[in-house]
Write a protein that holds these residues in place. Structure first.
Motif, PDB file in Angstrom:
ATOM      1  N   GLY A 176       0.816  -1.222   0.000  1.00  0.00           N
ATOM      2  CA  GLY A 176       0.000   0.000   0.000  1.00  0.00           C
ATOM      3  C   GLY A 176       0.843   1.262   0.000  1.00  0.00           C
ATOM      4  O   GLY A 176       1.587   1.502   0.958  1.00  0.00           O
ATOM      5  N   ILE A 177       0.752   2.059  -1.073  1.00  0.00           N
ATOM      6  CA  ILE A 177       1.480   3.328  -1.154  1.00  0.00           C
ATOM      7  C   ILE A 177       1.080   4.245   0.003  1.00  0.00           C
ATOM      8  O   ILE A 177       1.892   5.007   0.519  1.00  0.00           O
ATOM      9  N   LYS A 178      -0.172   4.144   0.435  1.00  0.00           N
ATOM     10  CA  LYS A 178      -0.655   5.004   1.539  1.00  0.00           C
ATOM     11  C   LYS A 178       0.131   4.762   2.824  1.00  0.00           C
ATOM     12  O   LYS A 178       0.173   5.618   3.717  1.00  0.00           O
ATOM     13  N   ASN A 179       0.775   3.613   2.942  1.00  0.00           N
ATOM     14  CA  ASN A 179       1.566   3.290   4.141  1.00  0.00           C
ATOM     15  C   ASN A 179       3.034   3.711   4.017  1.00  0.00           C
ATOM     16  O   ASN A 179       3.796   3.577   4.967  1.00  0.00           O
ATOM     17  N   LEU A 180       3.417   4.219   2.833  1.00  0.00           N
ATOM     18  CA  LEU A 180       4.802   4.608   2.578  1.00  0.00           C
ATOM     19  C   LEU A 180       5.036   6.034   3.076  1.00  0.00           C
ATOM     20  O   LEU A 180       4.502   6.990   2.535  1.00  0.00           O
ATOM     21  N   LYS A 181       5.835   6.171   4.126  1.00  0.00           N
ATOM     22  CA  LYS A 181       6.031   7.468   4.797  1.00  0.00           C
ATOM     23  C   LYS A 181       7.383   8.110   4.506  1.00  0.00           C
ATOM     24  O   LYS A 181       7.516   9.332   4.565  1.00  0.00           O
ATOM     25  N   ILE A 182       8.414   7.289   4.236  1.00  0.00           N
ATOM     26  CA  ILE A 182       9.766   7.791   3.949  1.00  0.00           C
ATOM     27  C   ILE A 182      10.343   6.952   2.806  1.00  0.00           C
ATOM     28  O   ILE A 182      10.162   5.727   2.777  1.00  0.00           O
ATOM     29  N   LEU A 183      11.065   7.610   1.885  1.00  0.00           N
ATOM     30  CA  LEU A 183      11.744   6.886   0.822  1.00  0.00           C
ATOM     31  C   LEU A 183      13.252   7.072   0.953  1.00  0.00           C
ATOM     32  O   LEU A 183      13.738   8.198   1.007  1.00  0.00           O
ATOM     33  N   HIS A 184      13.977   5.965   1.070  1.00  0.00           N
ATOM     34  CA  HIS A 184      15.437   6.001   1.073  1.00  0.00           C
ATOM     35  C   HIS A 184      15.908   5.931  -0.375  1.00  0.00           C
ATOM     36  O   HIS A 184      15.719   4.908  -1.045  1.00  0.00           O
ATOM     37  N   LEU A 185      16.495   7.027  -0.856  1.00  0.00           N
ATOM     38  CA  LEU A 185      16.931   7.103  -2.249  1.00  0.00           C
ATOM     39  C   LEU A 185      18.424   6.800  -2.342  1.00  0.00           C
ATOM     40  O   LEU A 185      19.263   7.619  -1.962  1.00  0.00           O
ATOM     41  N   ASN A 186      18.728   5.609  -2.832  1.00  0.00           N
ATOM     42  CA  ASN A 186      20.117   5.172  -2.976  1.00  0.00           C
ATOM     43  C   ASN A 186      20.268   4.411  -4.281  1.00  0.00           C
ATOM     44  O   ASN A 186      19.409   3.594  -4.613  1.00  0.00           O
ATOM     45  N   ASP A 187      21.343   4.686  -5.020  1.00  0.00           N
ATOM     46  CA  ASP A 187      21.659   3.812  -6.145  1.00  0.00           C
ATOM     47  C   ASP A 187      22.344   2.578  -5.559  1.00  0.00           C
ATOM     48  O   ASP A 187      22.609   2.523  -4.349  1.00  0.00           O
ATOM     49  N   ALA A 188      22.600   1.585  -6.406  1.00  0.00           N
ATOM     50  CA  ALA A 188      23.137   0.307  -5.927  1.00  0.00           C
ATOM     51  C   ALA A 188      24.506   0.024  -6.532  1.00  0.00           C
ATOM     52  O   ALA A 188      24.715   0.200  -7.729  1.00  0.00           O
ATOM     53  N   LYS A 189      25.417  -0.416  -5.683  1.00  0.00           N
ATOM     54  CA  LYS A 189      26.769  -0.787  -6.136  1.00  0.00           C
ATOM     55  C   LYS A 189      26.699  -2.041  -7.017  1.00  0.00           C
ATOM     56  O   LYS A 189      27.480  -2.211  -7.942  1.00  0.00           O
ATOM     57  N   GLY A 190      25.735  -2.922  -6.727  1.00  0.00           N
ATOM     58  CA  GLY A 190      25.600  -4.174  -7.471  1.00  0.00           C
ATOM     59  C   GLY A 190      24.510  -4.117  -8.524  1.00  0.00           C
ATOM     60  O   GLY A 190      23.845  -3.096  -8.718  1.00  0.00           O
ATOM     61  N   ASP A 191      24.297  -5.246  -9.200  1.00  0.00           N
ATOM     62  CA  ASP A 191      23.293  -5.337 -10.255  1.00  0.00           C
ATOM     63  C   ASP A 191      21.980  -5.891  -9.703  1.00  0.00           C
ATOM     64  O   ASP A 191      21.920  -6.382  -8.569  1.00  0.00           O
ATOM     65  N   ILE A 192      20.950  -5.849 -10.513  1.00  0.00           N
ATOM     66  CA  ILE A 192      19.624  -6.301 -10.095  1.00  0.00           C
ATOM     67  C   ILE A 192      19.674  -7.759  -9.623  1.00  0.00           C
ATOM     68  O   ILE A 192      20.303  -8.617 -10.253  1.00  0.00           O
ATOM     69  N   GLY A 193      19.044  -8.017  -8.470  1.00  0.00           N
ATOM     70  CA  GLY A 193      18.929  -9.375  -7.952  1.00  0.00           C
ATOM     71  C   GLY A 193      20.165  -9.942  -7.287  1.00  0.00           C
ATOM     72  O   GLY A 193      20.198 -11.120  -6.922  1.00  0.00           O
ATOM     73  N   CYS A 194      21.197  -9.110  -7.065  1.00  0.00           N
ATOM     74  CA  CYS A 194      22.463  -9.639  -6.509  1.00  0.00           C
ATOM     75  C   CYS A 194      22.446  -9.758  -4.985  1.00  0.00           C
ATOM     76  O   CYS A 194      23.343 -10.359  -4.403  1.00  0.00           O
ATOM     77  N   ASN A 195      21.465  -9.124  -4.324  1.00  0.00           N
ATOM     78  CA  ASN A 195      21.324  -9.143  -2.854  1.00  0.00           C
ATOM     79  C   ASN A 195      22.479  -8.475  -2.105  1.00  0.00           C
ATOM     80  O   ASN A 195      22.659  -8.687  -0.906  1.00  0.00           O
ATOM     81  N   LEU A 196      23.247  -7.645  -2.808  1.00  0.00           N
ATOM     82  CA  LEU A 196      24.368  -6.941  -2.186  1.00  0.00           C
ATOM     83  C   LEU A 196      23.887  -5.590  -1.658  1.00  0.00           C
ATOM     84  O   LEU A 196      23.524  -4.709  -2.423  1.00  0.00           O
ATOM     85  N   ASP A 197      23.914  -5.429  -0.335  1.00  0.00           N
ATOM     86  CA  ASP A 197      23.434  -4.185   0.288  1.00  0.00           C
ATOM     87  C   ASP A 197      24.558  -3.157   0.329  1.00  0.00           C
ATOM     88  O   ASP A 197      25.130  -2.882   1.375  1.00  0.00           O
ATOM     89  N   ARG A 198      24.884  -2.598  -0.840  1.00  0.00           N
ATOM     90  CA  ARG A 198      25.914  -1.569  -0.941  1.00  0.00           C
ATOM     91  C   ARG A 198      25.323  -0.361  -1.671  1.00  0.00           C
ATOM     92  O   ARG A 198      25.086  -0.414  -2.878  1.00  0.00           O
ATOM     93  N   HIS A 199      25.087   0.702  -0.940  1.00  0.00           N
ATOM     94  CA  HIS A 199      24.510   1.914  -1.527  1.00  0.00           C
ATOM     95  C   HIS A 199      25.555   2.622  -2.385  1.00  0.00           C
ATOM     96  O   HIS A 199      26.752   2.559  -2.096  1.00  0.00           O
ATOM     97  N   TYR A 200      25.060   3.335  -3.424  1.00  0.00           N
ATOM     98  CA  TYR A 200      26.003   4.059  -4.282  1.00  0.00           C
ATOM     99  C   TYR A 200      25.439   5.420  -4.675  1.00  0.00           C
ATOM    100  O   TYR A 200      24.263   5.717  -4.443  1.00  0.00           O
TER     101      TYR A 200
END
Length: 279
Positions: A206-230
């Motif tokens: 539900g978008i109505k429940n979305l209160k804050i957005l963390h805007l970060n690009d990703a060091k890794g590629d889609i689906g890699c599960n690497l939590d490295r912000h860029y």
């Protein structure tokens, strides 16, 4: 637009407001304590009044501020002592936010440490529900995860199932992290894919429940599960995707918080400038 970054409280907690203003933020996030330890220093009357008065004097809306839980708590832990300690920290943080007038507290969902998702989610819901009993108006925001081993809440359907078990509902919301969503398999690289991803998020959470957005690009590629912000636009998501997310958040009036690195490539000032360009 409401946009800013995670700012330091080094020196005293009210310095966070100074740091936010210096970076031309209209939103910001803090840790209310040292995020890498269990020990917590009590907030003094001066800490509270200085923070509140500086925030009031700034042009930053209180509802564009949030705090983030420290790193050590694990709300999905099967270890009783660790679980109890984690829940106590969550309750403490909710109460600290209430004292400071911060409306949102972002929390990671934890690791089940191998006991399985079902059991981990039971622990998580139990811990969150206990913290939801606090008598104040602070909302706990569940942050989607990057899909690392033993984690829960990277899949929107599962995140929605966790969220919908929580009572009272007015005490809970969601924080959407773009890096986490992307590396857990949700495509955010084009305007169309951003729309598809948020449509799916809306269906289950539900978008109505979305209160804050963390805007970060990703060091890794889609689906890699690497939590490295860029840095914005320079990672796997790229400029078109980040730009589309910014426009979406602005349209929905969701405050945007950057958690991007500070290095030779860019600092907070440059990433915030870039986000404003994308808008």
């Amino acid at each position: 637009m409401q946009i800013g970054c995670h700012v330091s409280i080094s020196g005293s907690i009210d310095k966070a407001v100074d740091n936010a203003i210096e970076r031309e933020c209209s939103a910001f996030q803090i840790f209310t304590r040292n995020p890498r330890g269990w020990h917590v220093k009590e907030l003094t009357k001066d800490d509270i009044s200085n923070f509140k008065s500086k925030l009031k004097a700034s042009k930053i809306d209180r509802f564009a501020t949030c705090a983030h839980m420290p790193y050590l708590p694990n709300l999905a832990s099967p270890k009783e002592d660790g679980f109890e300690k984690s829940v106590k920290t969550l309750i403490d943080e909710v109460e600290r936010c209430a004292l400071l007038g911060i409306p949102y507290l972002v929390t990671h969902l934890g690791s089940h440490l191998g006991i399985g998702e079902e059991e981990g989610i039971k622990r998580l819901v139990k811990g969150l529900t206990k913290a939801g009993e606090t008598k104040n108006d602070v909302m706990i925001l569940l942050e989607n995860t990057a899909g690392q081993k033993n984690s829960v809440g990277s899949d929107f359907k599962q995140l929605g199932e966790i969220f919908n078990q929580l009572k009272p509902s007015k005490k809970f919301g969601v924080c959407f992290d773009t890096c986490h969503a992307f590396v857990s398999g949700y495509d955010l690289r084009t305007a169309n894919k951003v729309k598809e991803t948020f449509d799916e998020f809306d269906k289950y959470v539900g978008i109505k429940n979305l209160k804050i957005l963390h805007l970060n690009d990703a060091k890794g590629d889609i689906g890699c599960n690497l939590d490295r912000h860029y840095h914005l636009g320079l990672g796997g998501i790229g400029e078109q995707g980040i730009s589309s997310v910014v426009k979406f958040a602005n349209k929905k009036k969701i405050p945007i918080i950057l958690e991007t690195p500070i290095d030779d490539e860019r600092d907070d000032f440059e990433n915030i400038k870039k986000a404003k360009e994308f808008a």
